[in-house]
Design a protein around this motif. Structure first.
Motif, PDB file in Angstrom:
ATOM      1  N   ASP A 196     -14.264 -26.033   6.127  1.00 54.98           N
ATOM      2  CA  ASP A 196     -15.256 -27.086   6.329  1.00 54.98           C
ATOM      3  C   ASP A 196     -16.400 -26.686   7.248  1.00 54.98           C
ATOM      4  O   ASP A 196     -17.425 -27.357   7.270  1.00 54.98           O
ATOM      5  N   PHE A 197     -16.259 -25.616   8.061  1.00 57.41           N
ATOM      6  CA  PHE A 197     -17.419 -25.261   8.875  1.00 57.41           C
ATOM      7  C   PHE A 197     -17.612 -23.764   9.107  1.00 57.41           C
ATOM      8  O   PHE A 197     -18.494 -23.356   9.862  1.00 57.41           O
ATOM      9  N   GLY A 198     -16.844 -22.909   8.458  1.00 56.82           N
ATOM     10  CA  GLY A 198     -17.178 -21.491   8.504  1.00 56.82           C
ATOM     11  C   GLY A 198     -16.245 -20.634   9.326  1.00 56.82           C
ATOM     12  O   GLY A 198     -15.062 -20.951   9.496  1.00 56.82           O
ATOM     13  N   ASP A 199     -16.798 -19.523   9.854  1.00 60.99           N
ATOM     14  CA  ASP A 199     -16.016 -18.467  10.492  1.00 60.99           C
ATOM     15  C   ASP A 199     -16.131 -18.515  12.014  1.00 60.99           C
ATOM     16  O   ASP A 199     -17.164 -18.883  12.574  1.00 60.99           O
ATOM     17  N   VAL A 200     -15.043 -18.080  12.675  1.00 56.73           N
ATOM     18  CA  VAL A 200     -15.011 -17.954  14.130  1.00 56.73           C
ATOM     19  C   VAL A 200     -14.217 -16.702  14.466  1.00 56.73           C
ATOM     20  O   VAL A 200     -13.148 -16.463  13.892  1.00 56.73           O
ATOM     21  N   ALA A 201     -14.741 -15.883  15.384  1.00 61.02           N
ATOM     22  CA  ALA A 201     -14.027 -14.692  15.852  1.00 61.02           C
ATOM     23  C   ALA A 201     -14.144 -14.629  17.367  1.00 61.02           C
ATOM     24  O   ALA A 201     -15.239 -14.792  17.916  1.00 61.02           O
ATOM     25  N   LYS A 202     -13.015 -14.402  18.064  1.00 57.88           N
ATOM     26  CA  LYS A 202     -13.006 -14.428  19.519  1.00 57.88           C
ATOM     27  C   LYS A 202     -12.174 -13.270  20.072  1.00 57.88           C
ATOM     28  O   LYS A 202     -11.109 -12.955  19.544  1.00 57.88           O
ATOM     29  N   PRO A 203     -12.656 -12.624  21.167  1.00 58.34           N
ATOM     30  CA  PRO A 203     -11.923 -11.509  21.782  1.00 58.34           C
ATOM     31  C   PRO A 203     -11.219 -11.925  23.082  1.00 58.34           C
ATOM     32  O   PRO A 203     -11.495 -12.980  23.646  1.00 58.34           O
ATOM     33  N   LYS A 204     -10.343 -11.041  23.553  1.00 58.02           N
ATOM     34  CA  LYS A 204      -9.707 -11.214  24.857  1.00 58.02           C
ATOM     35  C   LYS A 204      -9.394  -9.837  25.431  1.00 58.02           C
ATOM     36  O   LYS A 204      -8.973  -8.929  24.709  1.00 58.02           O
ATOM     37  N   ILE A 205      -9.603  -9.704  26.756  1.00 63.07           N
ATOM     38  CA  ILE A 205      -9.210  -8.493  27.462  1.00 63.07           C
ATOM     39  C   ILE A 205      -8.573  -8.910  28.776  1.00 63.07           C
ATOM     40  O   ILE A 205      -9.053  -9.827  29.450  1.00 63.07           O
ATOM     41  N   ALA A 206      -7.476  -8.270  29.129  1.00 60.54           N
ATOM     42  CA  ALA A 206      -6.776  -8.563  30.376  1.00 60.54           C
ATOM     43  C   ALA A 206      -6.261  -7.253  30.954  1.00 60.54           C
ATOM     44  O   ALA A 206      -5.969  -6.300  30.222  1.00 60.54           O
ATOM     45  N   ALA A 207      -6.170  -7.206  32.279  1.00 60.60           N
ATOM     46  CA  ALA A 207      -5.706  -5.988  32.949  1.00 60.60           C
ATOM     47  C   ALA A 207      -4.912  -6.356  34.190  1.00 60.60           C
ATOM     48  O   ALA A 207      -5.180  -7.372  34.837  1.00 60.60           O
ATOM     49  N   ALA A 208      -3.935  -5.509  34.519  1.00 63.24           N
ATOM     50  CA  ALA A 208      -3.151  -5.643  35.744  1.00 63.24           C
ATOM     51  C   ALA A 208      -3.123  -4.296  36.446  1.00 63.24           C
ATOM     52  O   ALA A 208      -2.831  -3.266  35.814  1.00 63.24           O
ATOM     53  N   TRP A 209      -3.419  -4.299  37.752  1.00 65.02           N
ATOM     54  CA  TRP A 209      -3.495  -3.055  38.535  1.00 65.02           C
ATOM     55  C   TRP A 209      -2.589  -3.195  39.746  1.00 65.02           C
ATOM     56  O   TRP A 209      -2.837  -3.998  40.623  1.00 65.02           O
ATOM     57  N   ASP A 210      -1.505  -2.411  39.770  1.00 64.83           N
ATOM     58  CA  ASP A 210      -0.609  -2.359  40.919  1.00 64.83           C
ATOM     59  C   ASP A 210      -1.114  -1.273  41.864  1.00 64.83           C
ATOM     60  O   ASP A 210      -1.021  -0.077  41.553  1.00 64.83           O
ATOM     61  N   LEU A 211      -1.650  -1.696  43.030  1.00 68.45           N
ATOM     62  CA  LEU A 211      -2.109  -0.707  43.998  1.00 68.45           C
ATOM     63  C   LEU A 211      -0.928   0.070  44.554  1.00 68.45           C
ATOM     64  O   LEU A 211      -0.923   1.307  44.592  1.00 68.45           O
ATOM     65  N   VAL A 212       0.061  -0.667  45.033  1.00 65.61           N
ATOM     66  CA  VAL A 212       1.326  -0.116  45.509  1.00 65.61           C
ATOM     67  C   VAL A 212       2.409  -1.057  45.021  1.00 65.61           C
ATOM     68  O   VAL A 212       2.125  -2.134  44.487  1.00 65.61           O
ATOM     69  N   ASN A 213       3.645  -0.679  45.215  1.00 67.65           N
ATOM     70  CA  ASN A 213       4.745  -1.530  44.808  1.00 67.65           C
ATOM     71  C   ASN A 213       4.706  -2.835  45.603  1.00 67.65           C
ATOM     72  O   ASN A 213       4.813  -2.830  46.826  1.00 67.65           O
ATOM     73  N   GLY A 214       4.473  -3.956  44.914  1.00 66.78           N
ATOM     74  CA  GLY A 214       4.430  -5.252  45.578  1.00 66.78           C
ATOM     75  C   GLY A 214       3.037  -5.822  45.755  1.00 66.78           C
ATOM     76  O   GLY A 214       2.894  -6.949  46.234  1.00 66.78           O
ATOM     77  N   VAL A 215       2.005  -5.084  45.373  1.00 69.69           N
ATOM     78  CA  VAL A 215       0.629  -5.577  45.476  1.00 69.69           C
ATOM     79  C   VAL A 215      -0.051  -5.376  44.122  1.00 69.69           C
ATOM     80  O   VAL A 215      -0.273  -4.235  43.693  1.00 69.69           O
ATOM     81  N   ARG A 216      -0.370  -6.469  43.462  1.00 66.47           N
ATOM     82  CA  ARG A 216      -0.983  -6.402  42.130  1.00 66.47           C
ATOM     83  C   ARG A 216      -2.285  -7.200  42.105  1.00 66.47           C
ATOM     84  O   ARG A 216      -2.357  -8.312  42.628  1.00 66.47           O
ATOM     85  N   LEU A 217      -3.288  -6.613  41.477  1.00 67.69           N
ATOM     86  CA  LEU A 217      -4.517  -7.325  41.147  1.00 67.69           C
ATOM     87  C   LEU A 217      -4.541  -7.537  39.637  1.00 67.69           C
ATOM     88  O   LEU A 217      -4.143  -6.653  38.876  1.00 67.69           O
ATOM     89  N   ARG A 218      -5.021  -8.705  39.205  1.00 72.79           N
ATOM     90  CA  ARG A 218      -5.041  -8.977  37.776  1.00 72.79           C
ATOM     91  C   ARG A 218      -6.286  -9.778  37.411  1.00 72.79           C
ATOM     92  O   ARG A 218      -6.869 -10.472  38.248  1.00 72.79           O
ATOM     93  N   GLY A 219      -6.686  -9.642  36.169  1.00 77.65           N
ATOM     94  CA  GLY A 219      -7.865 -10.360  35.705  1.00 77.65           C
ATOM     95  C   GLY A 219      -7.880 -10.436  34.196  1.00 77.65           C
ATOM     96  O   GLY A 219      -7.195  -9.668  33.501  1.00 77.65           O
ATOM     97  N   SER A 220      -8.660 -11.353  33.680  1.00 77.33           N
ATOM     98  CA  SER A 220      -8.772 -11.506  32.231  1.00 77.33           C
ATOM     99  C   SER A 220     -10.130 -12.079  31.878  1.00 77.33           C
ATOM    100  O   SER A 220     -10.773 -12.746  32.696  1.00 77.33           O
ATOM    101  N   TYR A 221     -10.554 -11.807  30.663  1.00 71.68           N
ATOM    102  CA  TYR A 221     -11.792 -12.366  30.104  1.00 71.68           C
ATOM    103  C   TYR A 221     -11.519 -12.671  28.642  1.00 71.68           C
ATOM    104  O   TYR A 221     -10.948 -11.841  27.915  1.00 71.68           O
ATOM    105  N   SER A 222     -11.908 -13.858  28.218  1.00 73.03           N
ATOM    106  CA  SER A 222     -11.645 -14.213  26.829  1.00 73.03           C
ATOM    107  C   SER A 222     -12.641 -15.262  26.355  1.00 73.03           C
ATOM    108  O   SER A 222     -13.279 -15.965  27.161  1.00 73.03           O
ATOM    109  N   LYS A 223     -12.761 -15.361  25.061  1.00 74.21           N
ATOM    110  CA  LYS A 223     -13.537 -16.410  24.427  1.00 74.21           C
ATOM    111  C   LYS A 223     -12.588 -17.223  23.545  1.00 74.21           C
ATOM    112  O   LYS A 223     -11.648 -16.662  22.971  1.00 74.21           O
ATOM    113  N   GLY A 224     -12.833 -18.519  23.482  1.00 73.00           N
ATOM    114  CA  GLY A 224     -11.957 -19.376  22.697  1.00 73.00           C
ATOM    115  C   GLY A 224     -12.753 -20.419  21.938  1.00 73.00           C
ATOM    116  O   GLY A 224     -13.983 -20.495  22.035  1.00 73.00           O
TER     117      GLY A 224
END
Length: 560
Positions: A196-224
């Protein structure tokens, strides 16, 4: 079906689901009512009964007969039906190829579905059986007393979708890179085609970075995206009763000196709001991202338990939100355009009568009749931005007297705003320029934090104690104060709805051994202090609270 194709796991399913509901209520047939009113026999319905002069608070001293009531009453029916037919096929492989940091994971899938929706209104309401006034000859689509006409609606759509996802290990602990214990990346995308209204395409990227054991940085970007529902697309125009203020007549009262200030205007009006669907609606689109950290202090001795702290900032921007211009904005626009010599075509007025003309005499304003109808339509509105911070504390410890699990989660809303549509912004500009009165109310959505269902803080906490087969649990839920913008004081300030905290408790016993192994008995109480939802101008805020007092429950469950 599940199985393997080479090194891939596959998962496929077929589904058909149907949901139906019938709502039945007592109603009055307008045609039969008018026929009964016109009778000259004792069976005629008497609209002037209903009270007793000696005891006015106790019932009706001269009620209509049951046969009279039965002649005008009927059962009003509404039937709803939705269906979903779905088929999908998915492939996954956790170790597609070996990378230096580990195996590359992949998931792929396709899906096809058919959705349908029907809202079948009673023939006396949808225009099949109408009411024609025997005296005036006027015709009304609704043949039901005090119920606005509503057409039946139905619609369907076909949707095809495909998705892909990669789980990519970039760095592993074995690689020995300083300050980079582990990095994992997720890449994903989804495509959907709507008939009824056409096409839609959306991406997502996410990452997790453990600096040391017990310390994690994380982030994500997505379209919906969110597709407009079938009712918003296919609804034939329906009407509802509404009330507001005739701001144009307020201006006439102010100029004529009948009121001292514009805010003292009492030109309340009632009208029909006609709302229609929109075949040209587009999906609501969103862009979101989050940044956060996870801390698990490893310096704590094991006997002191495990502590986890998380903090995440998130932001979501939505465009094309499906909504309406609104009757208040339509009336203000009509006020502005009439001052400029035209009018808002979506505000329908009756022709000015001899009773209307004196209201405008000496004001320099052209006479205008009473508002009878306002037309509106579902449309894609301008962007909305929502931002916040989520905080969590999780603590688990085992002691000689049992295991304790403690969790606290807090959500802080830092931004909730909508861009002002051009049509509404023009009204703000006109008000700022003095073209319409400064006291004219307008819908301001630039800061919606604490506006009714949007509290600044939500905090939950739980504490669970477990020992052998016994378990006790407590839960608390706090919602911070909000403003009831439907109830203003004389200065225009909203009423503040107080914050509320509720508590739940439960006790559980788990059986062991034999046929009853892992059977659980739980008894508990929700809202143990019997706290009622805080009161607002229209009852309570259903988006935040439920109207339940304290209640007990018993549940029995078994895991097989």
């Amino acid at each position: 079906m599940k199985g393997k194709i080479g090194s891939f796991d596959f998962d496929s399913a077929l589904l058909y689901s149907v949901a139906e509901a019938t709502d039945t209520s007592d109603a009055i047939n307008m045609t039969a009512l008018q026929r009964s009113l016109a009778l000259s026999t004792p069976d005629a319905y008497n609209p002037f009964s209903g009270g007793c002069s000696a005891t006015p608070s106790i019932g009706d001293c001269s009620p209509a007969s049951q046969s009279t009531i039965d002649a005008i009453r009927f059962r009003l029916k509404r039937k709803d039906r939705t269906t979903l037919t779905l088929g999908d096929f998915k492939l996954s492989n956790a170790n597609l190829i070996a990378l230096p940091a580990g195996g590359l994971g992949i998931a792929l899938g396709v899906e096809a579905r058919h959705e349908s929706q029907e809202d079948i209104r009673d023939p006396n309401l949808n225009g099949s059986i109408t009411f024609t006034d025997a005296v005036t000859g006027d015709r009304n689509i609704s043949n039901v007393a005090a119920v606005s006409p509503t057409p039946s609606t139905k619609g369907s759509r076909n949707v095809f979708s495909a998705f892909g996802e990669l789980a990519i290990p970039v760095v592993s602990p074995e690689m020995g890179i300083p300050l980079v214990r582990r990095i994992d990346v997720q890449l994903a995308g989804r495509y959907e085609h709507y008939s009824d209204f056409g096409d839609v395409a959306k991406p997502k990227i996410a990452a997790a970075w453990d600096l040391v054991n017990g310390v994690r940085l994380r982030g994500s970007y997505s379209k919906g995206f969110r597709a407009p529902n079938l009712e918003q697309v296919n609804t034939v125009q329906y009407s509802r009763l509404g009330s507001n203020t005739d701001y144009y007549r307020c201006e006439a009262d102010l100029r004529a000196g009948r009121i001292a200030t514009y805010s003292a205007c009492a030109r309340g009006i009632s009208y029909s709001i006609f709302v229609s669907g929109n075949q040209d609606l587009k999906p609501e689109n969103s862009t979101s991202y989050s940044l956060g950290t996870v801390l698990e202090p490893k310096f704590l001795p094991r006997r002191f338990g495990k502590l986890t702290l998380t903090a995440d900032f998130w932001s979501i921007k939505q465009v094309g939100i499906v909504g309406q211009f609104g009757p208040q904005n339509a009336l203000v626009l009509d006020y502005l355009l009439r001052l400029q010599g035209s009018s808002n075509p979506n505000v329908v007025r009756a022709a000015a009568t001899a009773d209307d003309t004196p209201l405008f005499t000496g004001t320099g304003l052209a006479p205008a009749g009473a508002v009878t109808q306002i037309n509106d339509q579902f449309t894609n509105l301008l962007p909305q931005t929502v931002q916040g911070v989520d905080l969590a504390l999780i603590y688990n410890v085992r002691t000689p007297i049992g295991k304790f699990d403690f969790n606290v989660n807090g959500a802080r809303l830092t931004k909730f705003s909508r861009d002002t549509p051009p049509g509404v912004q023009a009204l703000f500009d006109a008000r700022a320029a003095g073209q319409i009165n400064a006291a004219t109310p307008l819908t301001d959505a630039t800061n919606l934090i604490k506006d009714r269902g949007r509290p600044k803080w939500r905090v939950t906490g739980s504490l669970t104690w477990s020992l052998s087969q016994f378990q006790l649990g407590a839960f608390a839920n706090y919602i911070s104060p909000v403003n009831d913008t439907n109830f203003l004081d004389t200065q225009g300030n909203p009423f503040m709805v107080e914050g509320t905290t509720t508590f739940n408790l439960y006790a559980q016993y788990r059986l062991k051994g034999g046929a009853v192994n892992d059977t659980r008995f739980r008894v508990g109480a929700r809202n143990i202090f019997d706290k009622q939802p805080p009161i607002t101008a229209d009852g309570y805020l259903g988006s935040l609270y439920v109207p339940y007092g304290r209640y007990w429950y018993l549940s029995i469950g078994k895991r097989f």
